[in-house]
Design a protein around this motif. Structure first.
Motif, mmCIF file in Angstrom:
data_model
loop_
_atom_site.group_PDB
_atom_site.id
_atom_site.type_symbol
_atom_site.label_atom_id
_atom_site.label_comp_id
_atom_site.label_asym_id
_atom_site.label_seq_id
_atom_site.Cartn_x
_atom_site.Cartn_y
_atom_site.Cartn_z
ATOM 1 N N ARG A 253 0.991 5.819 2.277
ATOM 2 C CA ARG A 253 -0.223 5.290 2.876
ATOM 3 C C ARG A 253 -1.422 5.574 1.972
ATOM 4 N NH1 ARG A 253 0.873 4.762 8.436
ATOM 5 N NH2 ARG A 253 2.983 3.917 8.513
ATOM 6 N N GLY A 254 -2.236 4.581 1.775
ATOM 7 C CA GLY A 254 -3.412 4.739 0.933
ATOM 8 C C GLY A 254 -3.150 4.544 -0.543
ATOM 9 N N LYS A 255 -1.877 4.320 -0.925
ATOM 10 C CA LYS A 255 -1.540 4.114 -2.333
ATOM 11 C C LYS A 255 -1.420 2.618 -2.615
ATOM 12 C CE LYS A 255 -1.390 8.493 -2.780
ATOM 13 N NZ LYS A 255 -2.545 9.177 -3.429
ATOM 14 N N ASN A 256 -1.859 2.227 -3.773
ATOM 15 C CA ASN A 256 -1.738 0.839 -4.197
ATOM 16 C C ASN A 256 -0.294 0.589 -4.613
ATOM 17 O OD1 ASN A 256 -1.860 -1.678 -5.366
ATOM 18 N ND2 ASN A 256 -3.774 -1.303 -6.464
ATOM 19 N N LEU A 257 0.450 -0.176 -3.814
ATOM 20 C CA LEU A 257 1.867 -0.404 -4.095
ATOM 21 C C LEU A 257 2.091 -1.171 -5.391
ATOM 22 C CD1 LEU A 257 3.207 -1.264 -0.524
ATOM 23 C CD2 LEU A 257 3.157 0.944 -1.689
ATOM 24 N N ASN A 258 1.045 -1.838 -5.881
ATOM 25 C CA ASN A 258 1.174 -2.570 -7.140
ATOM 26 C C ASN A 258 0.918 -1.701 -8.368
ATOM 27 O OD1 ASN A 258 1.669 -5.063 -5.813
ATOM 28 N ND2 ASN A 258 -0.530 -5.312 -5.446
#
Length: 592
Positions: A253-258
């Protein structure tokens, strides 16, 4: 009183080698006891402790039952009492293999044998209560072959003559394509999937036994599918694609998955699907390969080699891109000629398992109160992604290049051959076992090479038609929605990364550097730490500069923005106005 021996002296005393008796020998022990010999006399005859003889007699009923159920070949090499259903299944399976290979002159490969094993096991356990699960894994198959001395039976990684013939034909066709069209080692790629049970620390270990008994335990929750891809030269590895069961895990959560070390995709079963592969081909593989070839000043021309799995979009990929040619290997030839199956995937899993065990040992060593169960529960998907990235980066260029020897020998430059690859994997396995033996907990000190091999042999799981229907119903891919699993806590508040926060971290580091230089008598050590930490902090320092630059530009705009007290002028119909009354900061067209 005799003087006490020092710890050093005791450490130099050679330990008595543990005697491991097979079931056949244990039957001989029991027969000796029935003839009237004492425990001590039988122990002297077999060179074991009296306590061992007593333990064997205590288990007499189980030992004799296991020997009755097992085939003679198995009893000669098996040392433990095994489940009766497993013994019956393996005995019948052995007879079936003999019938197929000797009488019917047929060839059976590992896939057929493992399917037959599951079929027989279901038959012999029909109507029984509390049946133990049996997956017919590659590790079980390897142990089954050892128990029944199947050295000359072509199972496991070798296919029949028809498959070998198809593999040779494909090899000739591939080489003709490469030579005719002038593909270079940098332009030829291979991609393949593999399953990863990312918390697998060995099925015999205490941690896995306890976890499997826990309420609601489901092993598939700790499984993902990885898609790996590399070129023939071995100097380029695509970022791994990871298919997980959760759309948006709490740990991310809160992390840029890209912006992660893996391409994140998902479906409810954590399986590869044709939609995901198609998306990977266009949005992951092509951009990465194009950047790589551009950096090498090479033309964007690619030859991609895939196996014949249905999820690889055979018909769609044939004309998917004008500069990419896709070749599909014939069925049942991947284990013979596919580079990723020749050692690259196994080397990756060896590095991953070593990383998992190393982190476990570090956690237990840092805190004596921490148990292996505590560590196992603390490992999140965020840690797993880090371990995957480290393991993939650890694979050497020479390892990848050597694994192309079976399909494109001329591209191999290091001449280490498969012996070098196997030696590298063997060293990793020994390293894993060494770390495991230092971990406290039942099962780890007794870990065998076969247990590690079982972990490394896990393959990708192919969904059935019913599974594919379920995946289609739930959807696949990546979404920005809050796709958390049911029962998971709500997403915590995301703290934004600001210039003030990075500046705070920078000030804290400067204080640490100053304290170290003042307190550490070894100046070189403190300076080395400062240099390495400063280098690692560079990405945050650049982000800080960028944030400050943007903030300065915003303040300048606000400073020069006029205060308009009258009515706004009527907008001109022309984009350019030679004598504007006022220039507003949000206008898209400016006077010249």
């Amino acid at each position: 009183m005799a003087p006490k021996r020092s710890a050093k002296a005791l450490s130099n005393v050679p330990k008595r080698k543990k005697a491991v008796m097979c079931l056949t020998e244990k039957i001989r022990v029991l027969d000796k006891l029935r003839s009237g010999l004492s425990y001590s006399a039988v122990g002297r005859e077999f060179n074991v402790n009296e306590s061992t003889i007593r333990y064997i007699q205590k288990k007499e009923d189980d030992i004799r039952r296991s020997v009755r159920e097992a085939a003679p070949e198995s009893a000669k090499v098996t040392s433990i009492v095994r489940d009766a259903a497993m013994e019956k299944m393996e005995k019948q399976l052995n007879l079936w293999i003999q019938e197929m290979t000797t009488n019917k002159k047929s060839m059976v490969d590992s896939v057929v044998v493992r399917l037959k094993a599951k079929e027989i096991y279901s038959h012999v356990t029909q109507g029984q209560e509390k049946v133990k699960p049996f997956s017919a894994s590659a590790g079980w198959l390897a142990r089954f072959k050892r128990r029944y001395h199947m050295k000359n039976v072509k199972l496991g990684q070798k296919a029949g003559p028809a498959d070998e013939e198809a593999a040779e034909e494909f090899k000739k066709y591939l080489l003709s394509i490469i030579h005719e069209k002038g593909y270079m080692e940098e332009q030829v790629f291979n991609a393949d999937e593999t399953g990863l049970f990312y918390k697998n620390v060995g099925r015999r270990t205490y941690i896995m036994q306890m976890a499997s008994k826990a309420p609601g335990f489901k092993s598939f929750k700790d499984r993902a599918t990885l898609l790996l891809c590399a070129n023939a030269k071995g100097d380029f590895k695509c970022k791994p694609l990871m298919v997980h069961r959760a759309q948006n895990p709490q740990a991310l959560r809160g992390k840029n998955l890209n912006r992660m070390p893996v391409h994140w995709r998902w479906n409810k079963k954590a399986w590869m699907a044709s939609e995901i592969f198609w998306d990977w081909f266009h949005n992951c593989f092509i951009p990465e390969a194009e950047r790589y070839l551009h950096s090498k000043n090479l033309a964007f021309r690619i030859l991609l080699i895939l196996d014949s799995a249905p999820v690889h979009c055979h018909e769609e990929l044939e004309n998917a891109h004008p500069d990419i040619e896709v070749l599909f290997m014939p069925p049942n030839t991947a284990s013979l000629i596919q580079p990723l199956s020749q050692g690259i995937i196994k080397a990756f899993k060896a590095h991953y398992t070593r990383e998992l065990y190393s982190k476990a040992f570090e956690a237990l060593d840092a805190n004596e109160e921490t148990t292996m169960m505590d560590y196992w529960n603390s490992v999140t998907i965020r840690n797993v992604i880090d371990y995957i990235s480290t393991a993939w980066d650890s694979i050497r260029q020479a390892t990848i290049n050597n694994c192309w020897a079976n399909v494109w020998p001329d591209c191999v430059k290091t001449f280490e051959g498969f012996e070098g690859v196997r030696e590298s994997i063997k060293n990793s396995v020994e390293n894993i076992m060494h770390i495991a033996q230092q971990i406290s907990g039942e099962g780890f000190r007794d870990m065998r090479e076969g247990d590690v091999e079982d972990i490394l042999a896990e393959m990708a799981v192919e969904p059935t038609n019913k599974d594919l229907d379920e995946i289609a119903k739930h959807g696949t891919g990546v979404s920005d929605d809050d796709g958390s699993d049911e029962g998971q806590p709500k997403s915590p508040r995301i703290v934004p990364l600001t210039a003030a926060k990075i500046a705070e971290w920078n000030s804290a580091l400067e204080k640490i550097f100053h304290d170290m230089e003042e307190c550490d008598p070894v100046l070189e050590r403190s300076l080395t730490f400062k240099r390495l930490t400063s280098t690692a902090f560079v990405p945050y320092a650049e982000t800080l500069k960028d944030l400050r630059r943007k903030a300065k530009q915003t303040r300048l705009k606000e400073f020069f923005k006029p205060v308009w007290e009258g009515e706004l002028p009527t907008p001109s119909t022309h984009c350019e106005s030679r004598t504007p009354e006022v220039e507003l900061s949000d206008l898209t067209c400016h006077p010249h």
